[in-house]
Design a protein around this motif. Structure first.
Motif, mmCIF file in Angstrom:
data_model
loop_
_atom_site.group_PDB
_atom_site.id
_atom_site.type_symbol
_atom_site.label_atom_id
_atom_site.label_comp_id
_atom_site.label_asym_id
_atom_site.label_seq_id
_atom_site.Cartn_x
_atom_site.Cartn_y
_atom_site.Cartn_z
ATOM 1 N N ALA A 290 0.830 -1.213 0.000
ATOM 2 C CA ALA A 290 0.000 0.000 0.000
ATOM 3 C C ALA A 290 0.860 1.257 0.000
ATOM 4 O O ALA A 290 0.491 2.264 -0.598
ATOM 5 C CB ALA A 290 -0.941 -0.004 1.206
ATOM 6 N N LEU A 291 2.017 1.203 0.655
ATOM 7 C CA LEU A 291 2.883 2.387 0.663
ATOM 8 C C LEU A 291 3.547 2.579 -0.696
ATOM 9 O O LEU A 291 3.929 3.680 -1.058
ATOM 10 C CB LEU A 291 3.967 2.276 1.739
ATOM 11 C CG LEU A 291 3.527 2.212 3.204
ATOM 12 C CD1 LEU A 291 4.711 2.459 4.122
ATOM 13 C CD2 LEU A 291 2.424 3.218 3.493
ATOM 14 N N GLU A 292 3.703 1.485 -1.433
ATOM 15 C CA GLU A 292 4.404 1.575 -2.712
ATOM 16 C C GLU A 292 3.459 1.716 -3.908
ATOM 17 O O GLU A 292 3.903 1.750 -5.041
ATOM 18 C CB GLU A 292 5.305 0.340 -2.909
ATOM 19 C CG GLU A 292 6.465 0.304 -1.922
ATOM 20 C CD GLU A 292 7.406 -0.874 -2.146
ATOM 21 O OE1 GLU A 292 8.598 -0.717 -1.864
ATOM 22 O OE2 GLU A 292 6.952 -1.944 -2.606
ATOM 23 N N THR A 293 2.159 1.748 -3.628
ATOM 24 C CA THR A 293 1.188 1.841 -4.719
ATOM 25 C C THR A 293 0.433 3.168 -4.603
ATOM 26 O O THR A 293 -0.096 3.481 -3.541
ATOM 27 C CB THR A 293 0.152 0.699 -4.610
ATOM 28 O OG1 THR A 293 0.844 -0.525 -4.451
ATOM 29 C CG2 THR A 293 -0.737 0.639 -5.843
ATOM 30 N N TRP A 294 0.375 3.929 -5.672
ATOM 31 C CA TRP A 294 -0.445 5.125 -5.621
ATOM 32 C C TRP A 294 -1.163 5.326 -6.942
ATOM 33 O O TRP A 294 -0.531 5.194 -7.984
ATOM 34 C CB TRP A 294 0.376 6.362 -5.299
ATOM 35 C CG TRP A 294 -0.542 7.507 -5.034
ATOM 36 C CD1 TRP A 294 -1.158 7.807 -3.853
ATOM 37 C CD2 TRP A 294 -0.996 8.475 -5.988
ATOM 38 N NE1 TRP A 294 -1.967 8.895 -4.009
ATOM 39 C CE2 TRP A 294 -1.901 9.332 -5.307
ATOM 40 C CE3 TRP A 294 -0.765 8.687 -7.352
ATOM 41 C CZ2 TRP A 294 -2.553 10.390 -5.945
ATOM 42 C CZ3 TRP A 294 -1.414 9.749 -7.979
ATOM 43 C CH2 TRP A 294 -2.296 10.588 -7.270
ATOM 44 N N PRO A 295 -2.423 5.649 -6.951
ATOM 45 C CA PRO A 295 -3.257 5.712 -5.755
ATOM 46 C C PRO A 295 -3.699 4.317 -5.342
ATOM 47 O O PRO A 295 -3.706 3.402 -6.179
ATOM 48 C CB PRO A 295 -4.461 6.523 -6.233
ATOM 49 C CG PRO A 295 -4.557 6.216 -7.692
ATOM 50 C CD PRO A 295 -3.163 5.948 -8.176
ATOM 51 N N CYS A 296 -4.104 4.156 -4.102
ATOM 52 C CA CYS A 296 -4.710 2.902 -3.689
ATOM 53 C C CYS A 296 -5.545 3.118 -2.440
ATOM 54 O O CYS A 296 -5.430 4.154 -1.777
ATOM 55 C CB CYS A 296 -3.654 1.819 -3.445
ATOM 56 S SG CYS A 296 -2.861 1.904 -1.848
ATOM 57 N N VAL A 297 -6.420 2.173 -2.156
ATOM 58 C CA VAL A 297 -7.185 2.176 -0.913
ATOM 59 C C VAL A 297 -6.710 0.971 -0.109
ATOM 60 O O VAL A 297 -6.739 -0.160 -0.606
ATOM 61 C CB VAL A 297 -8.703 2.080 -1.179
ATOM 62 C CG1 VAL A 297 -9.467 1.945 0.140
ATOM 63 C CG2 VAL A 297 -9.186 3.302 -1.958
ATOM 64 N N LEU A 298 -6.221 1.232 1.085
ATOM 65 C CA LEU A 298 -5.771 0.146 1.961
ATOM 66 C C LEU A 298 -6.892 -0.183 2.939
ATOM 67 O O LEU A 298 -7.361 0.693 3.668
ATOM 68 C CB LEU A 298 -4.516 0.581 2.728
ATOM 69 C CG LEU A 298 -4.095 -0.336 3.891
ATOM 70 C CD1 LEU A 298 -3.673 -1.710 3.379
ATOM 71 C CD2 LEU A 298 -2.963 0.305 4.699
ATOM 72 N N LEU A 299 -7.330 -1.427 2.918
ATOM 73 C CA LEU A 299 -8.366 -1.868 3.851
ATOM 74 C C LEU A 299 -7.739 -2.802 4.883
ATOM 75 O O LEU A 299 -7.268 -3.880 4.538
ATOM 76 C CB LEU A 299 -9.488 -2.593 3.088
ATOM 77 C CG LEU A 299 -10.507 -3.366 3.935
ATOM 78 C CD1 LEU A 299 -11.258 -2.447 4.886
ATOM 79 C CD2 LEU A 299 -11.491 -4.118 3.040
ATOM 80 N N VAL A 300 -7.722 -2.378 6.130
ATOM 81 C CA VAL A 300 -7.255 -3.246 7.215
ATOM 82 C C VAL A 300 -8.527 -3.769 7.875
ATOM 83 O O VAL A 300 -9.164 -3.075 8.663
ATOM 84 C CB VAL A 300 -6.380 -2.478 8.217
ATOM 85 C CG1 VAL A 300 -5.907 -3.406 9.336
ATOM 86 C CG2 VAL A 300 -5.183 -1.859 7.504
ATOM 87 N N ASP A 301 -8.929 -4.976 7.467
ATOM 88 C CA ASP A 301 -10.268 -5.444 7.822
ATOM 89 C C ASP A 301 -10.256 -6.249 9.115
ATOM 90 O O ASP A 301 -9.418 -7.135 9.294
ATOM 91 C CB ASP A 301 -10.820 -6.296 6.668
ATOM 92 C CG ASP A 301 -12.326 -6.137 6.503
ATOM 93 O OD1 ASP A 301 -12.915 -5.291 7.213
ATOM 94 O OD2 ASP A 301 -12.911 -6.846 5.665
ATOM 95 N N GLU A 302 -11.187 -5.926 10.007
ATOM 96 C CA GLU A 302 -11.405 -6.658 11.255
ATOM 97 C C GLU A 302 -10.149 -6.683 12.121
ATOM 98 O O GLU A 302 -9.684 -7.725 12.576
ATOM 99 C CB GLU A 302 -11.933 -8.067 10.943
ATOM 100 C CG GLU A 302 -13.140 -7.965 10.016
ATOM 101 C CD GLU A 302 -13.881 -9.276 9.795
ATOM 102 O OE1 GLU A 302 -13.315 -10.344 10.082
ATOM 103 O OE2 GLU A 302 -15.036 -9.213 9.351
#
Ligand SMILES: Nc1ncnc2c1ncn2[C@@H]1O[C@H](COP(=O)(O)OP(=O)(O)OP(=O)(O)O)[C@@H](O)[C@H]1O
Ligand SMILES: [Mg+2]
Lengths: 406, 315
Positions: free
Chosen positions: B137-149
């Motif tokens: 996620a830090l190396e991809t732009w743009p992106c949406v990072l989902l930290v689920d549960e």
């Protein structure tokens, strides 16, 4: 610095900022953790919205100043009180509460005696020995304070279970990182393979303390015991009070100082000395909290006001999910006691351990149970004057009934 | 100040169009996600302020779906980290590809390179690093990072999640610090089976998602299930609302009302018929005891067609 949209300039803006920070202060006074950092977030959020819009202010504040569903009701009340007008936002589901706080307990005497007793020196070792087996309900205020002091020193070891996390070992899974590091050290020569094995971690304890009227003589001591558990394993302990509603008091019990923690807890619990609807509250617990693999401790006399068959069903579900279920009943210390109440009878078939909870000795026994994970007699863990700590040396006696630790 | 500047930098592309919560709500709706004012404002601020959005709420209220929908709106990939007990850094952040490293060492040895420094330099190179979701996620732009549960992971995991979300960097001891040029849009969800650490929440915008109000649930049903009639949607939403106010082990979420309605539609229902309701109830309530409660207390009775015209007024 970007302007607050709609905030005017100069004096206007300064006044606006002080109005908004004043609101955060009001929230703090009401018990919402709206600290400086959060307040800055509130102002930053309003820079993206329109500060003239009441609902923008409402949402900017709610999103930045609150940190849990328990805050929302307080937030709404403060918002309406501070900014005036209707109570904003959607209605939150608030369970019915009975607010009758218990103040005096049987055995509590007036101020005069309190002061007199406070002068007395801490009990000696032999006095402690006598105290250890006394029923808390029949103690004087001074004796109870001494018990509270000893509970404050309770060192509670926690049963360990294997986690998925790994540490270096001679067996277990291949440790790639360690193997490569070793190979580099040997100048590229393929080295011995290294392994990592599962680490141990403390088993979670979820403790429920009945604060209804019939438990009034024991609730304070039980909560102090819970405080010792939380202090020993803050990340592996959850504590709830039960009565007419379920209240999570873990955060309150994290204060190091038992007196501060107890004050916070008594402010947080809205239903002291009401009735008990344990069946419904267990249901709520199973919804709110993950009891899988945990040791669940229920401290109650089982004087159920609700439907006992509901209690039985919830206990059954609980026993399926939890690693073990320990029921602590203060009356069990009396040899003549028989578990005859409907609630107790409904619960019994689903209990792993049924223990007393009336005296310091009984709490030590309970602490030992939590440390060893099995019923073995002997050994106590309160560090009293001249008293050595006996660490549990037993092997967890798994009962084969709990969930596997996956 | 710095935070806002970063916030503006990231508003290129699709995100630049989103200038108000209402605008975001419209875009979400175009992607079949119907957000109320609170959730739209929360997501809007998360985009504008560059702050992670921490979503809590009961199961099935649309936490995960919001992150997915934000990704489609922004036309950005969704990078999902599903949390579970025992999740560790090697699975969440990065891991070294030690098999390739060992092969490389073997080749180096064959070529006569044995200097430890030189070997280290070659071995601990970015190309031998396997990026896991947080690093990706830090190396991809743009992106949406989902930290689920996130409540399912242990608290040790929270500590390194907090580190990543604080300054959007990951430090790899053998390699150095990897920094996100532009921080990703982050959504963290929790079912609240466990209290998540205060420090982590303080980094985030906090939003508690409630079950949808009656009108919105009707709208969701109609939007997601075009074959559904307005009457049926109203009756289902009314029944769902009643069940959520009742005392159930697992009150139905939107996911369950959608499943239930779909089951009813499969059986040809145009209204909430008690007979059809009976055979499909398992889609709505997953626990046998909840189904028993519903029958015992007649909780579906009023939703039957006999229960009085128009269908589904709110209680
Ligand atoms: N506001 C909404 N608009 C449209 N669809 C929705 C909405 N809320 C929920 N849904 C639908 O409900 C389903 C469940 O949502 P989702 O999986 O996001 O719930 P959740 O809150 O993540 O639940 P869980 O805690 O069980 O993971 C999704 O398939 C989604 O389509
Ligand atoms: Mg989800």
């Amino acid at each position: 610095m970007p302007e607050l949209r709609g905030g005017g300039t100069g004096d206007d803006r300064a006044a606006l900022v002080s109005t908004l920070t004043g609101f955060a202060r009001t929230l703090r006074a009401a018990g919402v953790a709206a600290d400086h950092q959060r307040t800055q977030g509130f102002l930053a959020a309003l820079r993206e919205l329109d500060v003239r819009e009441r609902r923008d202010v409402y949402w900017a504040g709610r999103l930045t100043l609150c940190s849990g569903p328990d805050d929302l009701d307080r937030y709404d009340r403060c918002f309406a009180a501070y900014f005036g007008g209707e109570r904003p936002g959607p209605a939150h589901r608030v369970p019915a509460v009975t607010v009758t706080r218990f103040v005096a307990r049987p055995g509590d005497t007036g101020d005069q005696d309190e002061r007199h007793e406070a002068d007395a020196a801490a009990a000696t070792a032999s006095e402690i020995e006598v105290l250890r087996h006394r029923d808390v309900a029949r103690m004087t205020a001074a004796e109870r304070r001494e018990v509270a002091r000893l509970l404050g020193m309770l060192r509670s070891a926690r049963e360990q279970r294997r986690s998925r996390r790994r540490a270096p070992s001679h067996r277990g899974a291949l440790d790639g990182r360690g193997t490569v590091r070793e190979a580099v050290r040997r100048g590229g020569e393929p080295a011995r393979l290294r392994f990592r094995d599962r680490k141990e971690k403390p088993r979670r304890v979820v403790m429920l303390v009945d604060v209804s009227g019939s438990m009034a003589a024991y609730a304070d001591t039980l909560l102090r015991f819970a405080h010792a558990l939380v202090r020993a394993e803050p990340r592996a302990t959850e504590v709830f009070s039960v009565g007419t509603r379920l209240t999570r008091v873990t955060a309150e019990l994290r204060h190091r100082d038992p007196a501060v923690a107890m004050d916070a807890v008594s402010a947080a619990i809205p239903d002291w000395s009401g009735g008990t609807r344990l069946g419904e509250e267990l249901k709520e617990l199973l919804r709110l909290s993950d009891v899988r693999g945990a040791i669940v401790v229920i401290a109650s006399d089982g004087w159920e006001r609700g439907d006992a068959s509901l209690l039985g069903r919830q206990m059954e579900r609980l026993s399926r999910l939890a690693h073990r279920v320990i029921w602590v009943n203060p009356h069990k210390g009396d040899p003549a006691y028989r578990p005859l109440t409907a609630g107790m009878r409904a619960a019994l078939p689903h209990i792993t351990d049924f223990v007393a909870g009336h005296s310091l000795a009984a709490y030590e026994e309970l602490a030992r149970l939590l440390g060893e994970g099995g019923s073995r007699p002997g050994g106590h863990a309160v560090r009293a004057a001249g008293d050595a700590v006996r660490a549990g040396d037993g092997i967890p006696a798994g009962d084969g009934r709990g969930m596997p630790d996956a | 100040m710095a935070g806002t500047a970063a916030g503006i930098d990231r508003l290129t592309g699709r995100a630049a169009e989103i200038d108000s919560p209402a605008k975001l709500a419209t875009l979400l709706e175009e992607h079949d996600y119907l957000a109320d004012e609170g959730l739209a404002t929360a997501a809007f601020l998360a985009l504008r302020m560059g702050r992670p959005l921490f979503l809590e709420g009961e199961a099935g209220v649309g936490k995960t779906e919001l992150a997915k929908t934000l990704a489609s709106i922004l036309d950005a990939p969704l990078i999902r980290l599903q949390c579970y007990e025992g999740l560790d850094a090697a699975q969440a952040l990065y891991d070294w590809d030690f098999a390739r490293q060992l092969l490389h060492l073997k080749a180096a040895e064959a070529a006569g390179v044995t200097d430890v420094r030189a070997l280290e330099g070659e071995i601990y190179d970015r190309r031998f690093l396997v990026a896991r979701p947080l690093l990706r996620a830090l190396e991809t732009w743009p992106c949406v990072l989902l930290v689920d549960e996130v409540d399912r992971a242990d608290d040790e995991f929270e500590a390194f999640l907090l580190e990543v979300l604080s300054d959007f960097t990951i430090s790899v001891p053998e390699l150095g610090t990897i920094r996100a040029e532009t921080p990703p849009v982050v959504v963290v969800t929790s079912n609240r089976t466990r209290e998540v650490h205060e420090a982590l929440k303080r980094r985030c915008l906090y939003h508690w998602i409630e079950h949808p109000a009656f009108e919105r649930e009707v709208a969701i049903l109609l939007r997601r299930l075009p074959a559904c009639t307005e009457e049926l949607a109203a009756e289902v939403a009314d029944a769902a609302g009643r069940l959520r106010r009742a005392d159930l082990v697992k009150p139905p979420g939107v996911a369950e009302t959608l499943d239930w309605t779909e089951a009813l539609l499969t059986l040809g229902a145009a209204r909430l018929d008690p007979g059809l309701a009976a055979v499909t109830l398992g889609a709505l309530l997953k626990y046998r005891e909840d189904q028993e409660t519903v029958w015992r207390d007649g909780l579906l009775g009023a939703a039957s067609p006999g229960g009085g015209g128009g269908g589904g007024g709110r209680a």
